[in-house]
Scaffold this motif. Structure first.
Motif, PDB file in Angstrom:
ATOM      1  N   ASN A  20       0.950  -1.088  -0.089  1.00 25.61           N
ATOM      2  CA  ASN A  20      -0.072   0.025   0.185  1.00 25.61           C
ATOM      3  C   ASN A  20       0.745   1.250   0.052  1.00 25.61           C
ATOM      4  O   ASN A  20       0.172   2.270  -0.041  1.00 25.61           O
ATOM      5  N   GLY A  21       2.068   1.168   0.162  1.00 25.81           N
ATOM      6  CA  GLY A  21       2.907   2.334   0.013  1.00 25.81           C
ATOM      7  C   GLY A  21       3.286   3.165   1.215  1.00 25.81           C
ATOM      8  O   GLY A  21       3.878   4.150   1.212  1.00 25.81           O
ATOM      9  N   ASP A  22       2.525   2.594   2.246  1.00 26.54           N
ATOM     10  CA  ASP A  22       2.793   3.495   3.416  1.00 26.54           C
ATOM     11  C   ASP A  22       3.026   2.490   4.963  1.00 26.54           C
ATOM     12  O   ASP A  22       2.793   2.597   6.023  1.00 26.54           O
ATOM     13  N   GLU A  23       4.145   1.126   4.560  1.00 23.54           N
ATOM     14  CA  GLU A  23       4.350   0.377   5.296  1.00 23.54           C
ATOM     15  C   GLU A  23       3.231  -0.617   5.892  1.00 23.54           C
ATOM     16  O   GLU A  23       3.211  -1.278   6.795  1.00 23.54           O
ATOM     17  N   THR A  24       2.178  -0.542   5.106  1.00 23.17           N
ATOM     18  CA  THR A  24       1.040  -1.408   5.329  1.00 23.17           C
ATOM     19  C   THR A  24       0.910  -2.242   4.048  1.00 23.17           C
ATOM     20  O   THR A  24       1.256  -1.917   2.890  1.00 23.17           O
ATOM     21  N   VAL A  25       0.334  -3.402   4.053  1.00 26.39           N
ATOM     22  CA  VAL A  25      -0.062  -4.308   2.920  1.00 26.39           C
ATOM     23  C   VAL A  25      -1.354  -4.888   3.163  1.00 26.39           C
ATOM     24  O   VAL A  25      -1.941  -5.083   4.180  1.00 26.39           O
ATOM     25  N   THR A  26      -2.123  -5.125   2.027  1.00 31.33           N
ATOM     26  CA  THR A  26      -3.312  -6.062   1.933  1.00 31.33           C
ATOM     27  C   THR A  26      -2.936  -7.435   1.469  1.00 31.33           C
ATOM     28  O   THR A  26      -2.220  -7.691   0.529  1.00 31.33           O
ATOM     29  N   ILE A  27      -3.577  -8.335   2.095  1.00 33.10           N
ATOM     30  CA  ILE A  27      -3.200  -9.488   1.738  1.00 33.10           C
ATOM     31  C   ILE A  27      -4.568 -10.494   1.569  1.00 33.10           C
ATOM     32  O   ILE A  27      -5.629 -10.136   2.160  1.00 33.10           O
ATOM     33  N   GLY A  28      -4.409 -11.565   0.696  1.00 32.80           N
ATOM     34  CA  GLY A  28      -5.638 -11.960   0.192  1.00 32.80           C
ATOM     35  C   GLY A  28      -4.953 -13.536  -0.116  1.00 32.80           C
ATOM     36  O   GLY A  28      -3.573 -13.961  -0.418  1.00 32.80           O
ATOM     37  N   ILE A  29      -5.803 -14.557  -0.921  1.00 34.64           N
ATOM     38  CA  ILE A  29      -5.349 -15.663  -1.567  1.00 34.64           C
ATOM     39  C   ILE A  29      -5.558 -15.448  -3.022  1.00 34.64           C
ATOM     40  O   ILE A  29      -6.455 -14.819  -3.424  1.00 34.64           O
ATOM     41  N   THR A  30      -4.679 -16.118  -3.826  1.00 37.40           N
ATOM     42  CA  THR A  30      -4.435 -15.936  -5.128  1.00 37.40           C
ATOM     43  C   THR A  30      -5.706 -16.618  -5.777  1.00 37.40           C
ATOM     44  O   THR A  30      -6.493 -17.544  -5.288  1.00 37.40           O
TER      45      THR A  30
END
Length: 129
Positions: A20-30
């Motif tokens: 996300n560009g702010d030291e955060t991420v979004t996670i899911g399954i492929t």
């Protein structure tokens, strides 16, 4: 056929990560993972503010075929969960890279993103499977 968006990073256990560009991420399954699972009927997500380590089980997806643990691709703190999945778990099937996201993490070390697979490497891995 699975799609593999180029803007994401991937794990060998079929999780995707959006920086996300702010030291955060979004996670899911492929998409590949949800195809293997079949129709998702239940998603259990971690508690907010839970600290997770890379490789740790932190969520569960149940489908008509099986139950599958979801592993945290990175270390950090859970800052958001996708509550809509409790009422609409099938969203993981219909939109795995969009509304089917599962968790947002604040990273311990954003540099760890470099340890994940890029789209080309992930695509090659699932092609060989």
């Amino acid at each position: 056929m699975s799609t593999t968006p180029a803007n994401l990073r991937y794990t060998k256990s079929h999780e995707w990560v959006l920086d996300n560009g702010d030291e955060t991420v979004t996670i899911g399954i492929t998409s590949h993972a949800q195809e293997l699972l079949g129709d998702v009927v239940f998603v259990e997500l971690p508690e907010l503010e839970r600290t997770v380590e890379a490789g740790e089980e932190f969520a569960l997806v149940e489908s008509v075929k099986a139950a599958s643990d979801i592993y945290s691709p990175l270390s950090g703190v859970v800052i958001a969960v996708n509550d809509t999945l409790s009422d609409a778990p099938e969203t993981v099937n219909s939109d795995p890279y969009g509304d089917g996201w599962m968790v947002k993490l604040h990273l311990n070390d954003a540099g760890d993103l470099n340890n994940l697979l890029d789209a080309a490497a992930y695509s090659a891995m699932i092609a060989d499977a």
